[in-house]
Scaffold this active site. Structure first.
Site, PDB file in Angstrom:
ATOM      1  N   GLY A  20      40.469  31.314  31.965  1.00 43.37           N
ATOM      2  CA  GLY A  20      39.363  32.226  32.235  1.00 43.37           C
ATOM      3  C   GLY A  20      39.038  33.106  31.047  1.00 43.37           C
ATOM      4  O   GLY A  20      38.726  34.292  31.192  1.00 43.37           O
ATOM      5  N   ALA A  21      39.053  32.518  29.849  1.00 45.47           N
ATOM      6  CA  ALA A  21      38.957  33.307  28.620  1.00 45.47           C
ATOM      7  C   ALA A  21      37.543  33.431  28.078  1.00 45.47           C
ATOM      8  O   ALA A  21      37.365  33.877  26.947  1.00 45.47           O
ATOM      9  CB  ALA A  21      39.869  32.698  27.554  1.00 45.47           C
ATOM     10  N   ASN A  22      36.542  33.053  28.848  1.00 46.93           N
ATOM     11  CA  ASN A  22      35.177  33.146  28.339  1.00 46.93           C
ATOM     12  C   ASN A  22      34.546  34.516  28.571  1.00 46.93           C
ATOM     13  O   ASN A  22      33.454  34.802  28.081  1.00 46.93           O
ATOM     14  CB  ASN A  22      34.281  32.073  28.971  1.00 46.93           C
ATOM     15  CG  ASN A  22      34.242  32.168  30.478  1.00 46.93           C
ATOM     16  OD1 ASN A  22      35.100  31.589  31.140  1.00 46.93           O
ATOM     17  ND2 ASN A  22      33.285  32.893  31.045  1.00 46.93           N
ATOM     18  N   GLY A  24      35.445  38.968  30.037  1.00 50.85           N
ATOM     19  CA  GLY A  24      36.359  39.961  30.575  1.00 50.85           C
ATOM     20  C   GLY A  24      37.654  40.119  29.791  1.00 50.85           C
ATOM     21  O   GLY A  24      37.725  39.892  28.580  1.00 50.85           O
ATOM     22  N   GLY A  26      40.215  38.299  29.836  1.00 55.36           N
ATOM     23  CA  GLY A  26      40.656  37.031  29.259  1.00 55.36           C
ATOM     24  C   GLY A  26      40.067  36.792  27.885  1.00 55.36           C
ATOM     25  O   GLY A  26      40.770  36.357  26.955  1.00 55.36           O
ATOM     26  N   SER A 148      47.321  43.115  39.594  1.00 50.41           N
ATOM     27  CA  SER A 148      46.279  44.139  39.718  1.00 50.41           C
ATOM     28  C   SER A 148      46.833  45.382  40.394  1.00 50.41           C
ATOM     29  O   SER A 148      47.765  45.304  41.205  1.00 50.41           O
ATOM     30  CB  SER A 148      45.106  43.592  40.538  1.00 50.41           C
ATOM     31  OG  SER A 148      44.185  44.611  40.860  1.00 50.41           O
ATOM     32  N   TYR A 173      41.025  39.753  48.008  1.00 51.21           N
ATOM     33  CA  TYR A 173      41.359  40.095  46.628  1.00 51.21           C
ATOM     34  C   TYR A 173      42.754  40.699  46.514  1.00 51.21           C
ATOM     35  O   TYR A 173      43.575  40.226  45.712  1.00 51.21           O
ATOM     36  CB  TYR A 173      40.334  41.068  46.047  1.00 51.21           C
ATOM     37  CG  TYR A 173      40.638  41.420  44.615  1.00 51.21           C
ATOM     38  CD1 TYR A 173      40.465  40.483  43.598  1.00 51.21           C
ATOM     39  CD2 TYR A 173      41.137  42.676  44.272  1.00 51.21           C
ATOM     40  CE1 TYR A 173      40.774  40.781  42.283  1.00 51.21           C
ATOM     41  CE2 TYR A 173      41.452  42.982  42.949  1.00 51.21           C
ATOM     42  CZ  TYR A 173      41.270  42.036  41.965  1.00 51.21           C
ATOM     43  OH  TYR A 173      41.593  42.329  40.664  1.00 51.21           O
TER      44      TYR A 173
END
Length: 305
Positions: A20-22, A24, A26, A148, A173
């Site tokens: 998920g590094a694209n 935020g 990440g 979180s 969540y």
């Protein structure tokens, strides 16, 4: 001495995979690790957004070593293909489990396998990926799980892990993030029991918002209204670039050990420090109960004692 996020240890020659590094936290984790000299692999679902992130890192980090790896953590075929790619590569020094849904749907949704979507994205896909790609992680390597602060404001319903009864977006969540943390700590216990030198570390990035984050074309482009609203919360929030300091320390700090938990010094913001995790997250009993549920839901036995 404290950790200095502006003077990172040399990471040249090390390979780090960030899911998920694209965007935020990440993205900024990947950018900062690239700045330290690491070869960074961005595991992303959307090819166009992945390419935008790769291009942004190359613009912002001279001589960055960065590449994209197709990975949709809700698709078993995609997970397995990514794991096979990592196994063929070998020598992965760290695997950062960052991909996830931050804003869950209001009504319950499922993936193609019937799993509740938030649990699938935030936990099950990573469980399957680690189970299959673990042999690719080098001796002394690290698996970093992003939890979180929401884990302190909910509970894990093992009797209804998929939230088939009483779904709310908050339960989805917070429950998924508690499950992610339980997995991270239980993984470290099982790695130790198996005699593995791989370490599992759990982190949380505090309250990191896009409106307090540097604007980057194709990566982070908040509206003026979003900027204004987020800056009204400046006393207790930080940018996602600052939130990334926590997982970056978990990857690079040689003084850390498996089972450690890191977070911002001021809970929601600040420098990355050792932080107390919830008793529920650290519970061996909770971990032992959750593990077979994750194996069943992900369709993946985990090859550790």
């Amino acid at each position: 001495m404290g950790w200095d996020a502006t003077a990172l240890p040399e990471a040249r020659g090390r390979t780090v995979v960030v899911t998920g590094a694209n965007a935020g936290v990440g993205y900024f984790t990947a950018e900062q690790l690239a700045g330290a000299g690491a070869n960074v692999v961005l595991g992303c679902r959307d090819p166009e957004r992945a390419e935008a992130a790769v291009s942004a890192i190359r613009r912002r980090v001279p001589r960055a070593s960065v590449e994209a790896l197709p990975l949709d953590v809700t698709d078993r075929r995609s997970i397995d293909a990514a794991a096979d790619s990592l196994l063929a590569r070998g020598g992965v020094d760290a695997l950062v489990l960052n991909a996830g849904i931050v804003h869950p749907p209001r009504s319950r949704r499922t993936d193609a396998y019937g799993n509740e979507l938030v649990l699938s994205t935030n936990v099950l896909g990573h469980f399957r990926l680690v189970a299959r790609a673990l042999p690719a992680v080098a001796d002394g390597g690290r698996i970093v799980t992003l939890g979180s602060l929401a884990s302190r404001l909910g509970r894990l319903r093992l009797e209804d892990l998929q939230l088939e009864h009483g779904y709310t977006s908050w339960r989805a969540y917070s429950g998924s993030k508690i499950a992610a943390q339980v997995f991270g700590f239980e993984l470290d216990r099982r790695l130790r029991a198996a005699g593995s030198s791989v370490e599992s570390i759990v982190v949380h990035p505090g309250y990191s918002t896009s409106g307090r984050t540097p604007g980057i074309r194709g990566v982070n482009q908040p509206s003026r209204l979003k900027r204004f609203a987020d800056n009204l919360q400046a006393a207790w929030t930080q940018g996602k670039d600052d939130g990334a300091h926590v997982p970056v320390r978990a990857v690079l700090d040689p003084t850390l050990t498996g089972g450690d938990h890191l977070g911002p010094a001021l809970w929601t913001k600040g420098a990355p420090v050792h932080a107390p995790a919830t008793r529920s997250s650290r519970s061996p009993r909770q971990g032992a109960r959750l593990w077979p549920l994750l194996e069943a839901a992900s369709g993946q036995p985990f090859p550790l004692p």
